[in-house]
Design a protein around this motif. Structure first.
Motif, PDB file in Angstrom:
ATOM      1  N   GLN A  64      -7.464  38.530 -70.481  1.00 44.41           N
ATOM      2  CA  GLN A  64      -8.472  39.428 -70.830  1.00 44.41           C
ATOM      3  C   GLN A  64      -8.606  40.209 -69.626  1.00 44.41           C
ATOM      4  O   GLN A  64      -8.372  39.811 -68.371  1.00 44.41           O
ATOM      5  CB  GLN A  64      -9.720  38.759 -71.090  1.00 44.41           C
TER       6      GLN A  64
ATOM      7  N   TYR B 175      -8.772  53.368 -68.484  1.00 46.12           N
ATOM      8  CA  TYR B 175      -8.254  52.013 -69.017  1.00 46.12           C
ATOM      9  C   TYR B 175      -7.577  51.242 -67.794  1.00 46.12           C
ATOM     10  O   TYR B 175      -6.684  52.094 -67.233  1.00 46.12           O
ATOM     11  CB  TYR B 175      -7.219  52.221 -70.098  1.00 46.12           C
TER      12      TYR B 175
ATOM     13  N   TRP C 160      -4.004  45.751 -71.648  1.00 43.69           N
ATOM     14  CA  TRP C 160      -4.651  46.890 -71.322  1.00 43.69           C
ATOM     15  C   TRP C 160      -6.186  46.331 -71.413  1.00 43.69           C
ATOM     16  O   TRP C 160      -6.623  45.575 -72.407  1.00 43.69           O
ATOM     17  CB  TRP C 160      -4.601  47.777 -72.676  1.00 43.69           C
TER      18      TRP C 160
ATOM     19  N   GLN D 164     -10.345  47.523 -72.239  1.00 44.18           N
ATOM     20  CA  GLN D 164     -11.083  48.081 -73.308  1.00 44.18           C
ATOM     21  C   GLN D 164     -11.510  49.505 -72.821  1.00 44.18           C
ATOM     22  O   GLN D 164     -11.766  49.946 -73.818  1.00 44.18           O
ATOM     23  CB  GLN D 164     -12.435  47.281 -73.743  1.00 44.18           C
TER      24      GLN D 164
ATOM     25  N   THR E 257     -13.576  52.028 -69.831  1.00 42.29           N
ATOM     26  CA  THR E 257     -14.772  52.349 -69.229  1.00 42.29           C
ATOM     27  C   THR E 257     -15.064  53.772 -69.022  1.00 42.29           C
ATOM     28  O   THR E 257     -13.920  54.681 -68.727  1.00 42.29           O
ATOM     29  CB  THR E 257     -15.057  51.618 -68.038  1.00 42.29           C
TER      30      THR E 257
END
Length: 115
Positions: free
Chosen positions: A3, A94, A105, A107, A109
């Motif tokens: 993550q 990203y 990758w 998510q 911002t």
């Protein structure tokens, strides 16, 4: 499972600064490159900054001299210091991590720069 958790986006006036962070968790084999990309509305995603495992950096002309990318290898974290922000820097940013045989990758911002 890998993550990438990004933080630090927001709204800032032109000329201001923001610092983005991206922490990678999970098992990533031999991180080679960490980078930030950005995508403005109606435009293609583009590279904003890149840093290799050895610390070599690359910036496109559009951000050179204003953005600084850095990384903490022990924490698997990459940062993007953005100074002298312009309205045209407005985009979703990203985080991207390239390892041996893998790519991840974040998510995204949102960074919004008001004039």
């Amino acid at each position: 499972q890998v993550q990438l958790v990004e933080s630090g986006g927001g709204l800032v006036q032109a000329g201001g600064s923001l610092r983005l962070s991206c922490a990678a968790s999970g098992r990533i084999s031999s991180i080679i490159v960490m980078a930030w990309y950005r995508q403005a509305p109606g435009k293609e995603r583009e590279l904003a900054a890149r840093i290799s495992s050895g610390g070599s950096t690359y910036y496109p002309d559009s951000v050179k001299g204003r953005f600084t990318i850095s990384r903490d290898n022990a924490k698997n974290t990459v940062y993007l210091q953005m100074n002298s922000l312009k309205p045209e820097d407005t985009a979703v940013y990203y985080c991207n991590v390239v390892g041996r045989g893998s790519e991840y990758w974040g998510q995204g911002t949102q960074v919004t720069v008001s004039s």
